[in-house]
Design a protein around this motif. Structure first.
Motif, PDB file in Angstrom:
ATOM      1  N   TYR A  98       7.511  -2.391   4.986  1.00 18.36           N
ATOM      2  CA  TYR A  98       8.357  -2.516   3.804  1.00 18.36           C
ATOM      3  C   TYR A  98       9.428  -3.541   4.146  1.00 18.36           C
ATOM      4  N   ASP A 156      12.483  -6.188   2.696  1.00 18.77           N
ATOM      5  CA  ASP A 156      13.342  -6.497   1.558  1.00 18.77           C
ATOM      6  C   ASP A 156      14.619  -7.156   2.073  1.00 18.77           C
ATOM      7  N   GLU A 157      15.377  -7.695   1.140  1.00 25.71           N
ATOM      8  CA  GLU A 157      16.652  -8.321   1.517  1.00 25.71           C
ATOM      9  C   GLU A 157      17.626  -7.291   2.072  1.00 25.71           C
ATOM     10  N   ARG A 197       9.628   1.360  -7.425  1.00 22.20           N
ATOM     11  CA  ARG A 197       9.239   1.360  -6.008  1.00 22.20           C
ATOM     12  C   ARG A 197       8.164   2.424  -5.744  1.00 22.20           C
ATOM     13  N   HIS A 207       3.624  -9.075  -2.787  1.00 17.17           N
ATOM     14  CA  HIS A 207       5.061  -9.302  -2.902  1.00 17.17           C
ATOM     15  C   HIS A 207       5.524  -9.398  -4.340  1.00 17.17           C
ATOM     16  N   GLU A 208       6.840  -9.226  -4.464  1.00 15.58           N
ATOM     17  CA  GLU A 208       7.450  -8.959  -5.756  1.00 15.58           C
ATOM     18  C   GLU A 208       7.084 -10.012  -6.802  1.00 15.58           C
ATOM     19  N   THR A 231       5.395  -6.187   0.852  1.00 19.36           N
ATOM     20  CA  THR A 231       4.831  -5.074   1.602  1.00 19.36           C
ATOM     21  C   THR A 231       3.455  -5.452   2.130  1.00 19.36           C
ATOM     22  N   GLU A 270      12.400 -11.556   0.080  1.00 20.31           N
ATOM     23  CA  GLU A 270      11.827 -11.037  -1.165  1.00 20.31           C
ATOM     24  C   GLU A 270      11.156  -9.709  -0.829  1.00 20.31           C
ATOM     25  N   PHE A 271      11.172  -8.760  -1.763  1.00 23.26           N
ATOM     26  CA  PHE A 271      10.472  -7.503  -1.513  1.00 23.26           C
ATOM     27  C   PHE A 271       8.988  -7.786  -1.269  1.00 23.26           C
TER      28      PHE A 271
END
Lengths: 308, 308
Positions: free
Chosen positions: B75, B77-78, B46, B35-36, B116, B113-114
Motif C-alpha cells: 500500500y 501513498d503520499e 479504499r 494506481h489511482e 497498490t 500517488e496511491f
C-alpha cells in the motif's frame, strides 16, 4: 501517521504483520516496493535494480529460515525501454539463481516514476520457520556477513556521480548486488530462536527483535563485522560504526542462537556468522536502554540519508 | 515501446510470461500493480480499492484453476491515513475470505500517488493447472458470470461525481467489488482445455486465447451474457455489446471446454457458465479475422476509457 505508526496499526489487525514474511500452510510469502527516488541512487543500473529489488524479498524469505522457491516483480515506469527491461529481468533472474529460486515474471505498469514491487515465496523446511519473537536471555546475538555494504555503495555512487568516476559507480553497483542469505537462513532455522533481516539497519533491527521477544540486548561494538568497503568511505571508527550499525539495507541476518549451538551453526553459514552480543533480561527501564552497545544505550534510529 | 510490446519482449525470455500466473512446484503465483490515476476513479473507496486490487490477483489464480491460498499487498501513498489504511485492509481481507484464501499483510511505501501492488498464491489441485494454449477446434467457448460490470461501474462513478449522486457512487463501488472466480476455476480445471481471466476485455481476451492456442474463435454476439447494470448506462444494443465485449476489467473467466463436458461443468460453476461461441481451425488469413462475432471480424481492441 508515518510509515512506522501505520505498520504498528496494521500489526494489530493482521497475524503476520510484525514479521519479515507471512507463513501460510508451509509457504512463506513476502512483498516489497522500491522506487527510484528513494531506493535507486543515480547510477544504479537496471540490472542492479532488478537484482536488488528481488533480492530484498528473497532476503525476507531467508529471515524466516525457509527455502526460497520463486519470485515475481512488477516493473513500472513512464515508458518501457526494451534494453532496460531486459536488464532488470536479467538481474532478477540472476539473484534468484544465486539462491536456487526461480524468477517467474510479473507485470508491467505505466507509472510516473520507476517503481518495482517484488514478491518472493519459499517453503518452510522440517526445521520450521523462525520469527522475531523467540529470543531468550542467555542466547548469543549473531549476524551474517559484513555490515555497511550499502552505506559504502551510496557514498561511492555520490562520489562517482560528482566526479564522473565510472569505476566508482561500477563498484557501487557491485556492492548494491548483495546475495540474499537464504543458505544461511536455512542453516540457522533449526537453531535460531529469533531471526530477521536487517533492512532497517543493525541498531533498529536490534530494537525490533528485542521488542518482539520482550528481552534486552547487549552489543559489543568492536565485534560488529564491518564490510571492507566502509574503510574507503569512512573517516574514523565512529563513522565506520555509524555506517555499519545505522545505515541499513544490508540485507544481512540478525539472529539469536542458544550459546551451545553457535559454533556448529557458524560452520554451516556460507556468509559467516559473527557473535556480536548477548540477549539479556528486559531492563524494565527506558525503551532506549533496551539495546546497549558497550554499556551505552544504542539509539533506535536509522541513518539520515545524506541530504540533511 | 508500449506495454503490450514490452510484454511480448518479456514473453520470449520467461517461461510463464504469457499466462495469468506462473506455476512453480505446484504453487501458483501472480502479481499486479494498480494506481489511482488509471485504476480507481474518483469515488472509489479504499475498501473497494483493497477488495478490487487483491481480487485482481486472486482472479489470475482462478484463471489457472488453482485453489487460492493467500494474498499480500503493498500500500503506497503520499501519506498514511489510519482509517483509509484499515479500510483497504478490510477490503483485502474480505475478498480473500470470499474465495477461502487468507490475507496475510504486506508492506507500506511512501509514493507520489496511491498505488497498490498485490500478489496472490494458490495451490494446483489434482486436476492440474490450465493455461491459455490448449484450446482445440470443436471446443465450446464459454464464460463465467455477466459482462460489462466494470464498464457500468465507471459510468456510474462519472454520473455520481457529476451530479453529487451518492447512491450512484455507492452502487458503482458495489459493482467494482467483483467476486474472483476461484470456485468456478476449480470446477473448470478438470475440463477446460484453455482458460484465462478477462482483464483486457472479452474481445482482446479472445484474441489472446486464440493466438496462444493457434486456433480461431467464432462468437455469437447475442449469447454474451450482459450484466443488468449495463442496461442502465447503455443507450442501445451496439453500446451494450461495446461495454460488455471491449471494456474489460470484469475479471470473469474465458475458457474452452470440450463439447460433451459443458453441461456437467456448468452445474459446478457458482457464477454460471455461458457458451458464447466455438473454437475453430485457425483461418490462416488476417490476424484480425482470427476471432469473428456473427461472422464479422471482432477487432482486437479494448475500450477507450471515456476521455476521447
Amino acid at each position: 501517521m508515518n510509515e512506522r505508526d501505520a505498520l504498528r496499526a496494521l500489526a494489530a489487525d493482521l497475524p503476520h504483520a510484525g514479521d519479515d514474511a507471512a507463513v501460510v500452510d508451509g509457504t512463506v510469502i513476502t512483498t516489497d516496493m522500491l522506487h527510484e527516488r528513494t531506493d535507486f541512487p543515480p547510477g544504479t543500473t537496471r540490472y542492479t535494480a532488478g537484482w536488488r529489488a528481488v533480492g530484498a524479498s528473497l532476503s525476507d524469505v531467508a529471515a524466516t529460515g525457509a527455502a526460497a522457491s520463486a519470485a515475481v516483480a512488477v516493473y513500472a515506469d513512464e515508458a518501457f525501454d526494451r534494453e532496460e527491461l531486459e536488464r532488470f529481468v536479467a538481474g532478477a533472474v540472476d539473484v534468484c539463481e544465486a539462491v536456487d529460486a526461480e524468477y517467474v515474471g510479473g507485470d508491467l505498469d505505466e507509472h510516473v516514476e520507476f517503481t518495482t514491487a517484488t514478491t518472493a515465496i519459499g517453503d518452510v523446511t522440517e526445521d520450521g520457520s523462525v520469527t522475531r519473537d523467540g529470543a531468550a536471555p542467555g542466547d548469543a546475538l549473531c549476524v551474517t556477513g559484513e555490515w555497511g555494504r550499502s552505506a559504502a555503495a551510496l557514498r561511492l555512487f555520490e562520489r562517482g556521480n560528482a566526479t564522473d568516476d565510472d569505476e566508482a559507480v561500477e563498484r557501487a553497483n557491485e556492492l548494491f548486488r548483495f546475495t540474499p542469505r537464504v543458505a544461511d537462513g536455512l542453516a540457522l532455522a533449526g537453531s535460531a530462536t529469533a531471526m530477521m533481516d536487517s533492512s532497517d539497519g543493525l541498531a533498529r533491527s536490534c530494537h525490533q527483535l528485542a521488542e518482539a521477544s520482550g528481552v534486552g540486548i547487549e552489543l559489543d561494538r568492536g565485534a560488529v563485522p564491518v564490510h571492507p568497503a566502509v574503510e574507503e568511505v569512512a573517516e574514523d571508527s565512529a563513522e565506520r560504526f555509524e555506517l555499519a550499525a545505522h545505515f541499513g539495507e544490508d540485507f544481512e541476518l540478525l539472529c539469536a542462537v542458544p550459546e551451545p549451538e553457535v559454533d556448529a551453526v557458524r560452520e554451516a553459514c556460507p556468509a559467516g556468522l559473527t557473535r556480536i552480543g548477548t540477549v539479556v533480561e528486559e531492563s524494565g527501564s527506558e525503551v532506549e536502554a533496551r539495546v546497549t552497545a558497550d554499556d551505552e544505550p544504542l539509539p533506535d534510529r536509522g541513518y539520515t540519508h545524506g541530504d540533511g
